[in-house]
Design an enzyme around this catalytic site. Structure first.
Site, PDB file in Angstrom:
ATOM      1  N   GLY A  18       0.898  -1.020  -0.078  1.00 51.11           N
ATOM      2  CA  GLY A  18       0.069  -0.075   0.061  1.00 51.11           C
ATOM      3  C   GLY A  18       0.905   1.183  -0.105  1.00 51.11           C
ATOM      4  O   GLY A  18       0.364   2.320   0.663  1.00 51.11           O
ATOM      5  N   GLY A  41      -0.649   4.789  -0.871  1.00 51.74           N
ATOM      6  CA  GLY A  41      -1.822   5.302  -0.152  1.00 51.74           C
ATOM      7  C   GLY A  41      -1.482   6.560   0.559  1.00 51.74           C
ATOM      8  O   GLY A  41      -0.373   7.152   0.664  1.00 51.74           O
ATOM      9  N   GLN A  42      -2.443   6.755   1.318  1.00 48.69           N
ATOM     10  CA  GLN A  42      -2.305   8.202   2.143  1.00 48.69           C
ATOM     11  C   GLN A  42      -1.245   8.034   3.123  1.00 48.69           C
ATOM     12  O   GLN A  42      -0.426   9.018   3.428  1.00 48.69           O
ATOM     13  CB  GLN A  42      -3.586   8.164   3.122  1.00 48.69           C
ATOM     14  CG  GLN A  42      -3.844   9.457   4.226  1.00 48.69           C
ATOM     15  CD  GLN A  42      -4.712   9.333   5.178  1.00 48.69           C
ATOM     16  OE1 GLN A  42      -5.166   8.096   5.349  1.00 48.69           O
ATOM     17  NE2 GLN A  42      -4.909  10.488   5.656  1.00 48.69           N
ATOM     18  N   ILE A  77      -0.312  -1.977  -6.103  1.00 48.78           N
ATOM     19  CA  ILE A  77      -1.208  -2.511  -6.873  1.00 48.78           C
ATOM     20  C   ILE A  77      -1.467  -2.045  -8.248  1.00 48.78           C
ATOM     21  O   ILE A  77      -1.052  -0.907  -8.620  1.00 48.78           O
ATOM     22  CB  ILE A  77      -2.865  -2.876  -6.540  1.00 48.78           C
ATOM     23  CG1 ILE A  77      -3.323  -1.326  -6.180  1.00 48.78           C
ATOM     24  CG2 ILE A  77      -2.718  -3.616  -5.134  1.00 48.78           C
ATOM     25  CD1 ILE A  77      -4.849  -1.244  -5.757  1.00 48.78           C
ATOM     26  N   ASN A  86      -0.049  -7.345  -4.262  1.00 48.97           N
ATOM     27  CA  ASN A  86      -1.703  -7.191  -3.940  1.00 48.97           C
ATOM     28  C   ASN A  86      -1.785  -8.173  -2.727  1.00 48.97           C
ATOM     29  O   ASN A  86      -1.490  -9.342  -2.962  1.00 48.97           O
ATOM     30  CB  ASN A  86      -2.109  -7.621  -5.190  1.00 48.97           C
ATOM     31  CG  ASN A  86      -3.854  -7.540  -4.985  1.00 48.97           C
ATOM     32  OD1 ASN A  86      -4.185  -7.480  -3.729  1.00 48.97           O
ATOM     33  ND2 ASN A  86      -4.541  -7.029  -6.182  1.00 48.97           N
ATOM     34  N   TYR A 121     -15.531  -0.814   8.648  1.00 53.63           N
ATOM     35  CA  TYR A 121     -14.430  -0.508   8.831  1.00 53.63           C
ATOM     36  C   TYR A 121     -13.830  -0.652  10.232  1.00 53.63           C
ATOM     37  O   TYR A 121     -12.593  -1.484  10.572  1.00 53.63           O
ATOM     38  CB  TYR A 121     -14.374   1.083   8.608  1.00 53.63           C
ATOM     39  CG  TYR A 121     -12.931   1.506   8.785  1.00 53.63           C
ATOM     40  CD1 TYR A 121     -11.685   1.572   7.877  1.00 53.63           C
ATOM     41  CD2 TYR A 121     -12.542   2.302   9.974  1.00 53.63           C
ATOM     42  CE1 TYR A 121     -10.592   2.002   8.153  1.00 53.63           C
ATOM     43  CE2 TYR A 121     -11.404   3.105  10.183  1.00 53.63           C
ATOM     44  CZ  TYR A 121     -10.145   2.747   9.496  1.00 53.63           C
ATOM     45  OH  TYR A 121      -9.434   3.510   9.470  1.00 53.63           O
ATOM     46  N   LYS A 181     -11.182  -3.603  11.897  1.00 57.45           N
ATOM     47  CA  LYS A 181     -10.087  -3.193  12.446  1.00 57.45           C
ATOM     48  C   LYS A 181      -9.696  -4.011  13.702  1.00 57.45           C
ATOM     49  O   LYS A 181      -8.804  -4.465  14.102  1.00 57.45           O
ATOM     50  CB  LYS A 181     -10.045  -1.699  12.875  1.00 57.45           C
ATOM     51  CG  LYS A 181      -9.674  -0.789  11.581  1.00 57.45           C
ATOM     52  CD  LYS A 181      -8.528  -0.992  10.863  1.00 57.45           C
ATOM     53  CE  LYS A 181      -7.939  -0.213   9.705  1.00 57.45           C
ATOM     54  NZ  LYS A 181      -6.748  -0.359   9.161  1.00 57.45           N
ATOM     55  N   ILE A 206      -5.469  11.268  10.417  1.00 58.81           N
ATOM     56  CA  ILE A 206      -4.227  11.658  10.348  1.00 58.81           C
ATOM     57  C   ILE A 206      -4.303  12.746   9.108  1.00 58.81           C
ATOM     58  O   ILE A 206      -4.894  12.986   8.428  1.00 58.81           O
ATOM     59  CB  ILE A 206      -3.209  10.587   9.437  1.00 58.81           C
ATOM     60  CG1 ILE A 206      -3.143   9.475  10.860  1.00 58.81           C
ATOM     61  CG2 ILE A 206      -1.986  11.163   9.115  1.00 58.81           C
ATOM     62  CD1 ILE A 206      -2.661   8.123  10.155  1.00 58.81           C
TER      63      ILE A 206
END
Length: 322
Positions: free
Chosen positions: A8, A11-12, A35, A54, A143, A147, A173
């Site tokens: 990842g 990503g952010q 990915i 992936n 979500y 988690k 964040i």
């Protein structure tokens, strides 16, 4: 010297974590996993090795781990909270089925694994003020459910197979590098873009709604510091509370107005985001992280606001967006 795979990486969090890890360990020791729909570009692509990774392809991840002699995996693959609610099955596949693949690779290849949890792992029945490290976790979103499951499966692999699994519960964040991507706390990033551009901001979160937040430099510090921590000191392994600041929309608005006196904000509450926000803690108690691996944050609201406005202004100016 560690050999690290960041899954990842575009990503952010991943895009900034990969750069930070390369500064610490050297570009050749940190593989940017991606990915097909999100290939690394620019500095991220040129700063070190990049490989397809992936989470749904366990064999592919195994090949990357063996090719680069990986000993540490940062698994950042996940859908953010609001997006996950619209795609619950995909959220589970990426967050849980994908994690299972990574943990199986880690078990066989003796890798340490970092997989972030979130304030979303708590629910309406959790104490909201100074939320304890060990408390009830009954989230109402996919979500949050994923988690909590992440924490439990990671603990399971640690206790049953000896896999070195670790995680923190990230708050919202805030970053000037990566635009918002579908999270409940995204308003606290969006508001800076509007302020820098001199536009009025419409806030989707109701006045008075407090949530835990953290500036990206502290988030990166938490992830890396935990993975470097002495394992003999750790009582917990997965789901460490980490905190930095807690505020509601009016508080961040007034913090920005110190630097942007003409900035304006109005409210137009998004029911889904508000529903999620109200189920999350106002402020977590992170004393376990401070005691077990010496966690401490650097940025409070005023310091973060000043730095965020300066860095975002510079970034948008370079991009020709101002």
């Amino acid at each position: 010297m560690k050999n690290i795979l960041v899954i990842g990486s575009t990503g952010q969090i991943g895009s900034e974590l990969t750069r930070e890890l390369r500064k610490l360990y050297g570009g050749n020791h940190v593989v940017a996993g991606y990915i097909a729909s999100a290939e690394p570009k620019g500095e991220l692509r040129d700063g070190g090795p990049c490989e397809m990774a992936n989470v749904m392809d366990g064999e592919g991840i195994m090949e990357v781990v063996r090719k680069y002699h990986i000993d540490t995996i940062y698994n950042l693959a996940a859908l953010l909270s609001v997006v996950a609610e619209s795609k619950p099955r995909l959220a589970w596949q990426i967050g849980i089925d994908g994690l299972w693949n990574i943990l199986e690779v880690a078990r066989q290849e003796r890798c340490a694994v970092f997989t972030p949890s979130s304030i979303g792992s708590f629910g309406v029945n959790t104490p909201h003020d100074m939320t304890p490290q060990d408390t009830i976790q009954r989230p109402l979103t996919i979500y949050g459910v994923s988690k909590v499951t992440t924490e439990l499966i990671s603990d399971y692999y640690h206790h049953k197979y000896g896999v070195d699994t670790r995680s923190v519960r990230f708050p919202g964040i805030i970053s000037y590098m990566t635009p918002p991507g579908g999270g409940t706390t995204d308003y606290a990033v969006d508001i800076f873009y509007y302020a820098v551009r001199g536009e009025r901001f419409t806030c989707p979160i109701a006045a008075g709604t407090r949530m835990d937040m953290m500036y990206m430099p502290d988030a990166l510090k938490a992830a890396i510091q935990l993975m470097e921590a002495d394992p003999t000191r750790l009582v917990h392994h997965n789901g460490f509370n980490v905190a930095a600041m807690s505020f509601d929309p009016d508080m961040i608005y007034h913090a920005i107005k110190v630097h942007k006196p003409n900035f304006e904000m109005v409210y137009d509450v998004d029911p889904l985001k508000q529903h999620i926000a109200e189920s999350w803690p106002d402020m977590m108690d992170d004393s376990c992280a401070r005691e077990e691996w010496d966690w401490h944050h650097e940025y409070n609201l005023p310091a973060m606001t000043k730095d965020m406005l300066e860095k975002l202004s510079e970034r948008l100016l370079k991009q020709g967006s101002l």
